[in-house]
Design an enzyme around this catalytic site. Structure first.
Site, short mmCIF file in Angstrom:
data_model
loop_
_atom_site.label_atom_id
_atom_site.label_comp_id
_atom_site.label_asym_id
_atom_site.label_seq_id
_atom_site.Cartn_x
_atom_site.Cartn_y
_atom_site.Cartn_z
N ASN A 1 0.81 -1.24 0.00
CA ASN A 1 0.00 0.00 0.00
C ASN A 1 0.84 1.28 0.00
O ASN A 1 0.46 2.27 -0.64
CB ASN A 1 -1.00 -0.01 1.16
CG ASN A 1 -0.35 -0.06 2.51
OD1 ASN A 1 0.71 -0.64 2.67
ND2 ASN A 1 -0.98 0.55 3.49
N GLU B 1 3.20 -4.16 12.42
CA GLU B 1 2.17 -3.14 12.22
C GLU B 1 1.10 -3.79 11.35
O GLU B 1 1.35 -4.10 10.18
CB GLU B 1 2.75 -1.95 11.45
CG GLU B 1 3.70 -1.08 12.26
CD GLU B 1 4.31 0.04 11.42
OE1 GLU B 1 5.46 0.42 11.72
OE2 GLU B 1 3.67 0.52 10.47
N CYS C 1 -3.33 1.63 6.36
CA CYS C 1 -3.84 0.97 7.57
C CYS C 1 -4.46 1.97 8.53
O CYS C 1 -5.24 1.61 9.39
CB CYS C 1 -2.74 0.18 8.25
SG CYS C 1 -1.29 1.20 8.63
N GLU D 1 7.32 1.20 16.68
CA GLU D 1 8.53 1.67 16.00
C GLU D 1 8.45 3.19 15.92
O GLU D 1 7.44 3.78 16.28
CB GLU D 1 8.68 0.99 14.62
CG GLU D 1 8.90 -0.52 14.78
CD GLU D 1 9.38 -1.23 13.53
OE1 GLU D 1 10.17 -0.65 12.78
OE2 GLU D 1 8.96 -2.39 13.33
O1 6OD Z 1 3.98 6.64 8.56
C1 6OD Z 1 4.50 5.61 8.98
O2 6OD Z 1 5.63 5.58 9.48
C2 6OD Z 1 3.76 4.34 8.90
N1 6OD Z 1 4.37 3.28 9.46
C3 6OD Z 1 2.56 4.27 8.26
C4 6OD Z 1 1.81 3.07 8.14
C5 6OD Z 1 0.77 3.00 7.29
C6 6OD Z 1 0.09 1.77 7.06
O3 6OD Z 1 -0.56 1.55 6.06
#
Ligand code: 6OD
Length: 485
Positions: A153, A251, A285, A464
């Site tokens: 994504n 995540e 997400c 994280e």
């Molecule tokens: O912005 C970020 O660091 C991050 N881990 C975003 C996650 C998005 C998931 O789709």
């Protein structure tokens, strides 16, 4: 718009093909973008052996930092190639790749390359009541070989979010991108090669989950696994990691709410919820899928959100002003459409969208889908419990604060929420009561790379970001030195 036409794995400092190839499909019109050579088990073993033997961990923090900053420099020079490749694989709009995906790829390297230089380790002077004295200090060592499995994504953004801190901490990595989005991963391997990252420090293995992902996650010589993706896949990886008690950081999915209180600035809230629902076609997400609006604003809010959805330009990702391209794949388009159908079967009112746009050209063979707004269901409808990962939200009215907190928390997921209110006390009171890892107030997806990022419940394990990343990607070893009196 061009993307590399033949993609190979990068193992021990060399690009390597196998004899098995699969097609990389353009979601705009179903055409073939490139051939991807799928890594076999022998290649995975070679990658792990090279990672273990790499000299990377022996470099000083400063040397690693300089090299990772060089990676960022060359990525910046090649920005257009990364933009083209990301758009070709995902179909996401030029605006998005230019403003979010590709700049964050570079920023992730710069941020962790710098952070690691300025991080202190713990130290304590021990002074017991019996008069014994000691100096304790910890040294942070790399974990060893870290497997990084990233989703389709936000391909470059999410891969570099893990590759950069893992390498900054001195680990060698085995990186498997999603099979849907291997092009920017391949470009990144070229950059690593040209910058002179020592061989074995960065290994790219391309292929599908069942063929390559499973072989990596069950590999006995891998020391830690970090993964972003679906909760169901996270559950399988966790079971596989349990056999050797590997550290994991996940995540995972979300079923995120936005809450619009009666003291919200309604126009800001409508624009914010439109953004949090429809950005990247809902394939983040963090995207909103459930919206709770105070009953006094409900009709006005739904009407205004419908106007925003109607104004979204859907089309070729490279066309000016296009906000939504296609979904990533046919399989995903069918999944999201099956939820649109389920919503109807569950009795939802389809306020906007609910189908597939028609273009009368090659795009009709692509993976496009309507931005969709639903109302009329209760919180226990499957539509309001399961992650859809498409450009769709269900809007419900609520009457009071305690009720809405309970309803927002009534989900097996716990990733993110956004609150819309002009009342500061309410923001402070409500935000900590939401059982998620991330709460935004009067904004959404506003990122500071120093902050903890991750979710509760089915949305993940661990955090994280900033020091949390450095803590995950390293192993502290405490040294206690007795001080003679
Ligand atoms: O912005 C970020 O660091 C991050 N881990 C975003 C996650 C998005 C998931 O789709």
């Amino acid at each position: 718009m061009t993307a590399p036409s033949m993609l190979a794995s990068y193992i021990n400092g060399k690009f390597i093909d196998s004899e098995h190839y699969f097609d990389n499909i353009n979601p705009v019109d179903g055409s073939v973008i490139s051939k991807i050579s799928e890594a076999n088990h022998q290649m995975i073993d070679e990658a792990v052996a090279a990672a273990k033997a790499s000299k990377w961990a022996q470099l000083t923090v400063n040397e690693r930092s300089i090299l990772l900053n060089k990676v960022a420099d060359v990525m910046r020079e090649r920005e257009q190639a990364f933009i083209d490749a990301e758009m070709a694989d995902t179909g996401k709009s030029l605006f998005q790749v230019q403003t979010i995906d590709i700049p964050r790829g570079t920023a992730n390297f710069r941020f962790f390359a710098d952070l690691v230089k300025f991080s202190a380790s713990e130290s304590f002077i021990t002074d017991t009541p019996q008069g014994t004295k000691a100096l304790n200090y910890s040294v942070n060592k790399p974990l060893g070989v870290v497997a990084i499995i990233s989703p389709w994504n936000l391909p470059l953004l999410l891969a570099t979010w893990k590759i950069a801190p893992a390498m900054a901490c001195g680990n060698s990595v085995i990186f498997k991108p999603s099979e849907e989005t291997s092009s920017t991963a391949f470009l990144l391997a070229q950059v690593m090669d040209e910058v002179g990252i020592p061989k074995g420090a960065f290994n790219l293995v391309l292929g599908r989950g069942h063929a390559v992902g499973d072989a990596i996650t069950s590999h006995k010589e891998i020391d830690a696994i970090t993964f972003t993706g679906a909760s169901a896949t996270g559950q399988k990886i966790m079971a596989s990691a349990a056999a050797t008690v590997k550290p994991i950081s996940f995540e995972l999915g979300g079923k995120n709410s936005a809450v619009v209180f009666n003291d919200a600035d309604i126009d800001k809230a409508v624009a914010g919820v439109a953004r949090s629902t429809f950005t990247n076609c809902g394939q983040v997400c963090l995207c909103t899928e459930k919206v709770y609006v105070h009953r006094s604003l409900f009709s006005e809010f739904v009407n205004k959100l419908k106007q925003q959805a109607a104004a979204i330009k859907i089309g070729y990702p490279s066309d000016k002003d296009v906000f939504m391209g296609p979904l990533v794949s046919k399989v995903h388009q069918q999944k999201v459409l099956s939820y649109y159908q389920l919503a109807r079967e569950e009795g939802a009112i389809v306020e906007h969208g609910g189908g597939v746009p028609k273009f009368g050209d090659a795009r009709d063979s692509g993976c496009y889908i309507d931005p969709t707004i639903l109302t009329g269901l209760d919180d226990h409808a499957r539509i309001n419990q399961e992650e859809i990962f498409g450009p769709v939200c269900h809007v419900s009215p609520f009457d009071d604060e305690a009720e809405v907190i309970k309803r927002v928390n009534d989900t097996p997921y716990g990733l993110a929420a956004s609150l819309w209110t002009e009342n500061l006390s309410r923001a402070h009171r409500v935000a900590p009561q939401i059982d998620v890892g991330l709460v935004w107030v009067n904004t959404w997806f506003l990122r500071d790379l120093r902050t903890p990022f991750g979710g509760t419940k089915l949305s993940g394990v661990g955090r994280e970001g900033g020091q949390h990343s450095l803590a995950f990607y390293s192993e502290p070893s405490n040294i206690c030195i007795h001080i003679d009196q």
